[in-house]
Write an enzyme that holds these catalytic residues in place. Structure first.
Site, PDB file in Angstrom:
ATOM      1  N   HIS A 228      -4.976  46.546  -8.681  1.00 44.79           N
ATOM      2  CA  HIS A 228      -5.631  47.342  -9.695  1.00 44.79           C
ATOM      3  C   HIS A 228      -6.961  47.922  -8.803  1.00 44.79           C
ATOM      4  CE1 HIS A 228      -7.461  48.797 -13.327  1.00 44.79           C
ATOM      5  NE2 HIS A 228      -6.039  49.040 -13.555  1.00 44.79           N
TER       6      HIS A 228
ATOM      7  N   HIS B 212      -8.383  53.091 -21.271  1.00 43.45           N
ATOM      8  CA  HIS B 212      -8.583  52.235 -19.869  1.00 43.45           C
ATOM      9  C   HIS B 212      -9.928  52.734 -19.203  1.00 43.45           C
ATOM     10  CE1 HIS B 212      -7.172  49.322 -16.986  1.00 43.45           C
ATOM     11  NE2 HIS B 212      -7.221  48.645 -18.133  1.00 43.45           N
TER      12      HIS B 212
ATOM     13  N   PHE C   8       1.828  47.142  -8.589  1.00 48.04           N
ATOM     14  CA  PHE C   8       0.996  46.033  -8.405  1.00 48.04           C
ATOM     15  C   PHE C   8      -0.503  46.464  -7.783  1.00 48.04           C
ATOM     16  CE2 PHE C   8       4.982  44.069  -8.315  1.00 48.04           C
ATOM     17  CZ  PHE C   8       4.813  42.869  -8.811  1.00 48.04           C
TER      18      PHE C   8
ATOM     19  N   ASP D 219       1.910  48.565 -15.491  1.00 48.73           N
ATOM     20  CA  ASP D 219       3.040  49.510 -15.308  1.00 48.73           C
ATOM     21  C   ASP D 219       4.501  48.737 -14.939  1.00 48.73           C
ATOM     22  OD1 ASP D 219       2.163  52.049 -15.608  1.00 48.73           O
ATOM     23  OD2 ASP D 219       1.360  52.484 -13.820  1.00 48.73           O
TER      24      ASP D 219
ATOM     25  N   HIS E 108      -1.230  55.995 -10.105  1.00 49.14           N
ATOM     26  CA  HIS E 108      -1.752  55.760 -11.441  1.00 49.14           C
ATOM     27  C   HIS E 108      -0.495  55.927 -12.275  1.00 49.14           C
ATOM     28  CE1 HIS E 108      -4.546  56.329 -14.649  1.00 49.14           C
ATOM     29  NE2 HIS E 108      -4.856  57.508 -14.720  1.00 49.14           N
TER      30      HIS E 108
HETATM   31  C1  LIG Z   1      -1.803  52.132 -15.229  1.00 50.53           C
HETATM   32  C2  LIG Z   1      -2.275  52.228 -13.959  1.00 50.53           C
HETATM   33  O1  LIG Z   1      -2.696  53.415 -13.516  1.00 50.53           O
HETATM   34  S1  LIG Z   1      -2.321  50.711 -13.056  1.00 50.53           S
HETATM   35  C3  LIG Z   1      -2.239  51.331 -11.234  1.00 50.53           C
HETATM   36  C4  LIG Z   1      -0.978  51.784 -11.069  1.00 50.53           C
HETATM   37  N1  LIG Z   1      -0.533  52.222  -9.317  1.00 50.53           N
HETATM   38  C5  LIG Z   1       0.348  51.293  -8.877  1.00 50.53           C
HETATM   39  O2  LIG Z   1       0.648  50.169  -9.271  1.00 50.53           O
HETATM   40  C6  LIG Z   1       0.316  51.826  -7.512  1.00 50.53           C
HETATM   41  C7  LIG Z   1       0.074  50.471  -6.427  1.00 50.53           C
HETATM   42  N2  LIG Z   1      -1.268  49.889  -6.202  1.00 50.53           N
HETATM   43  C8  LIG Z   1      -2.084  50.664  -5.686  1.00 50.53           C
HETATM   44  O3  LIG Z   1      -1.932  51.719  -4.907  1.00 50.53           O
HETATM   45  C9  LIG Z   1      -3.484  50.223  -5.624  1.00 50.53           C
HETATM   46  O4  LIG Z   1      -3.487  49.009  -5.764  1.00 50.53           O
HETATM   47  C10 LIG Z   1      -4.545  50.897  -6.507  1.00 50.53           C
HETATM   48  C11 LIG Z   1      -4.335  52.435  -6.423  1.00 50.53           C
HETATM   49  C12 LIG Z   1      -3.975  50.669  -7.973  1.00 50.53           C
HETATM   50  C13 LIG Z   1      -5.767  50.330  -6.448  1.00 50.53           C
HETATM   51  O5  LIG Z   1      -6.210  50.814  -5.318  1.00 50.53           O
HETATM   52  P1  LIG Z   1      -7.463  50.245  -4.483  1.00 50.53           P
HETATM   53  O6  LIG Z   1      -8.498  50.079  -5.616  1.00 50.53           O
HETATM   54  O7  LIG Z   1      -7.909  51.223  -3.397  1.00 50.53           O
HETATM   55  O8  LIG Z   1      -6.946  48.997  -4.024  1.00 50.53           O
HETATM   56  P2  LIG Z   1      -7.649  47.813  -3.394  1.00 50.53           P
HETATM   57  O9  LIG Z   1      -8.979  48.573  -2.451  1.00 50.53           O
HETATM   58  O10 LIG Z   1      -8.022  46.620  -4.342  1.00 50.53           O
HETATM   59  O11 LIG Z   1      -6.556  47.504  -2.164  1.00 50.53           O
HETATM   60  C14 LIG Z   1      -7.082  46.311  -1.285  1.00 50.53           C
HETATM   61  C15 LIG Z   1      -5.892  46.232  -0.215  1.00 50.53           C
HETATM   62  O12 LIG Z   1      -4.446  45.836  -0.957  1.00 50.53           O
HETATM   63  C16 LIG Z   1      -3.543  46.707  -0.668  1.00 50.53           C
HETATM   64  N3  LIG Z   1      -2.866  46.960  -1.750  1.00 50.53           N
HETATM   65  C17 LIG Z   1      -3.394  47.234  -3.056  1.00 50.53           C
HETATM   66  N4  LIG Z   1      -2.241  47.392  -3.760  1.00 50.53           N
HETATM   67  C18 LIG Z   1      -1.149  47.373  -3.116  1.00 50.53           C
HETATM   68  C19 LIG Z   1       0.283  47.395  -3.404  1.00 50.53           C
HETATM   69  N5  LIG Z   1       0.486  47.764  -4.538  1.00 50.53           N
HETATM   70  N6  LIG Z   1       0.969  47.291  -2.240  1.00 50.53           N
HETATM   71  C20 LIG Z   1       0.635  47.023  -1.147  1.00 50.53           C
HETATM   72  N7  LIG Z   1      -0.589  46.778  -0.609  1.00 50.53           N
HETATM   73  C21 LIG Z   1      -1.458  46.948  -1.719  1.00 50.53           C
HETATM   74  C22 LIG Z   1      -4.376  48.029  -0.454  1.00 50.53           C
HETATM   75  O13 LIG Z   1      -3.821  48.711   0.770  1.00 50.53           O
HETATM   76  C23 LIG Z   1      -5.515  47.511   0.406  1.00 50.53           C
HETATM   77  O14 LIG Z   1      -5.374  46.994   1.668  1.00 50.53           O
HETATM   78  P3  LIG Z   1      -6.193  47.754   2.897  1.00 50.53           P
HETATM   79  O15 LIG Z   1      -7.566  47.145   2.807  1.00 50.53           O
HETATM   80  O16 LIG Z   1      -5.538  47.360   4.201  1.00 50.53           O
HETATM   81  O17 LIG Z   1      -6.421  49.318   2.809  1.00 50.53           O
HETATM   82  O1  LIG Z   2      -7.911  51.814 -15.024  1.00 52.80           O
HETATM   83  C1  LIG Z   2      -7.230  52.451 -13.859  1.00 52.80           C
HETATM   84  O2  LIG Z   2      -7.801  52.665 -12.709  1.00 52.80           O
HETATM   85  C2  LIG Z   2      -5.756  52.468 -14.123  1.00 52.80           C
HETATM   86  C3  LIG Z   2      -5.126  51.839 -15.293  1.00 52.80           C
HETATM   87  O3  LIG Z   2      -4.951  50.673 -15.427  1.00 52.80           O
HETATM   88  C4  LIG Z   2      -4.800  52.669 -16.580  1.00 52.80           C
HETATM   89  O4  LIG Z   2      -5.492  53.803 -16.581  1.00 52.80           O
HETATM   90  O5  LIG Z   2      -4.374  51.890 -17.655  1.00 52.80           O
END
Ligand SMILES: CC(=O)SCCNC(=O)CCNC(=O)[C@H](O)C(C)(C)COP(=O)(O)OP(=O)(O)OC[C@H]1O[C@@H](n2cnc3c(N)ncnc32)[C@H](O)[C@@H]1OP(=O)(O)O
Ligand SMILES: O=C([O-])CC(=O)C(=O)O
Length: 374
Positions: free
Chosen positions: A260, A186, A258, A311, A221
């Site tokens: 990304h 990714h 949820f 995820d 992550h």
């Molecule tokens: C395989 C992987 O690693 S995929 C990612 C797995 N991680 C998760 O599922 C954890 C939940 N998700 C998150 O914490 C985030 O969406 C992340 C870490 C994946 C991305 O973070 P960012 O790029 O900073 O998100 P982004 O800037 O798009 O967020 C925009 C807004 O939506 C909110 N938001 C984003 N994701 C979520 C969520 N899952 N639940 C609630 N609110 C959310 C943020 O708090 C932010 O609000 P704010 O502007 O008031 O602070």
């Molecule tokens: O690209 C990212 O930030 C997180 C992700 O979805 C992955 O590593 O698979």
């Protein structure tokens, strides 16, 4: 988060280098590995083919794939010293810490002496990571010392066999195969970037992968698949889930699985793993977890405009196959190692040490006061 903070925070939207391995979210949606759409790879390939593609540059032909799978099968055994270390780790340790320790320990036993050995180290880790986690798990939880040198055809099948003590059925092996493909690579996600930073100092492969495992562990992550499962199992019906989510929204809690950092409309991996999770739900006769998951997905989209990432449906899929929740993120490691190692090799091939700058926001220059005056 303020607009000012957001602009620079998390290096979002900034290019940190080049890669020929992967594109993420071009036109807001797609995912490709070396030019192939991940959905096509998941529909027609074995994970070992995809790992080969990432590590060696092209999809293998039949003979090359057979040879590669044989090569991996021959590398599943753990050295006695690694087993001895794994046996010391308590049952209540987090399995991601076990993965990190196992990888690091292997670095002391099978040290990468020169970059000429990098493919050997990468393949060895790809083959042995499932052995590390299952050897520790079965010893610490069931008191058995398993033989990790099985002749299972696939990495996913090998893992399930060692975990459950019996070879998996065809459906479970197929789901593991797809899961490992979806998680393999990714671009410059946090764990891969960690691996590249480490590699850029001309450090060794085990150090780069150990650092990446530590980064993947976090719930923002890779750890999100476990966190999503912990959330889902609190609710036994869609109604309970809807009510529970409202409470989470009021408390401003994050809903794991949820959102990304790069995708804006959809994570293309979600639809693929969701369909396999649906098949597994039918197999086990589930009437709760899958409907609860779908209700959560619907509410998150309707009320927050947030889509499920890779995820989310991995949680139910793994649960239906009887995999303990705390082993979810280690499976991600078993897969993503192929991407991490490919990035280490790519970094090394055209290296410059990764060393960005910081905007200083601290004190102006000031004199050091004598200790009794502070
Ligand atoms: C395989 C992987 O690693 S995929 C990612 C797995 N991680 C998760 O599922 C954890 C939940 N998700 C998150 O914490 C985030 O969406 C992340 C870490 C994946 C991305 O973070 P960012 O790029 O900073 O998100 P982004 O800037 O798009 O967020 C925009 C807004 O939506 C909110 N938001 C984003 N994701 C979520 C969520 N899952 N639940 C609630 N609110 C959310 C943020 O708090 C932010 O609000 P704010 O502007 O008031 O602070
Ligand atoms: O690209 C990212 O930030 C997180 C992700 O979805 C992955 O590593 O698979």
């Amino acid at each position: 988060m303020s607009e000012e903070k957001k602009a620079g925070a998390g290096l979002r939207g900034q290019s940190a280098g080049e890669t020929a391995l992967c594109t993420v979210g071009k036109e807001g949606t797609g995912l490709t590995y070396r030019g192939y759409d991940v959905r096509d790879l998941a529909a027609s390939c074995q994970f070992e083919e995809v790992a080969y593609l990432l590590l060696y540059g092209e999809l293998p032909g039949r003979a090359a794939l057979d040879a590669y799978k044989r090569r991996l099968r021959e590398r599943r055994e753990l050295p006695p010293a690694a087993k001895a270390v794994l046996e010391q780790i308590p049952a209540d340790a987090h399995p991601m810490d076990v993965m990190r320790t196992g990888c690091s320990m292997l670095g002391t036993l099978e040290t990468e002496e020169s970059f000429a050995e990098q493919s050997e180290v990468a393949d060895r880790l790809l083959a042995v990571l499932p052995s590390i986690i299952t050897y520790w798990y079965r010893y610490s939880h069931d008191g058995v010392r398993i033989d990790t040198a099985t002749d299972d055809d696939s990495i996913g099948g090998h893992f399930l066999h060692l975990l459950h003590g019996a070879p998996p059925n065809a459906l479970h092996e197929a789901v593991m195969n797809v899961s490992l493909i979806l998680y393999a690579e990714h671009e410059f996600n946090a764990s891969t970037f960690t691996a590249r930073v480490c590699a850029s100092t001309l450090s060794d492969m085990h150090s780069a992968i150990t650092g990446a495992i530590g980064t993947l562990r976090g719930p923002l992550h890779g750890g999100a698949n476990e966190a999503a499962m912990a959330m889902l199992e609190r609710w036994s019906s869609p109604e309970e889930a809807r009510a529970g989510l409202q409470g989470m929204f009021e408390r401003k809690e994050k809903v794991m699985g949820f959102g990304h950092a790069i995708y804006k409309e959809v994570d293309p991996r979600n639809a693929v793993i969701k369909e396999w999770s649906r098949k597994l739900a039918e197999e086990v006769g589930d009437t709760a977890l899958f409907p609860v998951s779908e209700a959560v997905e619907q509410v998150m989209w309707d009320e927050k405009g947030l889509f499920a990432n890779a995820d989310f449906y991995h949680a139910s899929a793994y649960r239906f196959m009887g995999i303990p929740t705390k082993l979810f993120t280690p499976i991600f490691v078993m897969s993503r190692h192929s991407g991490w190692a490919a990035h280490v090799m790519e970094q090394r091939a055209k290296n410059r040490i990764i060393r960005p700058s910081a905007d200083y926001v601290g004190h102006e220059l000031r004199p050091v006061p004598p200790i009794d005056e502070r």
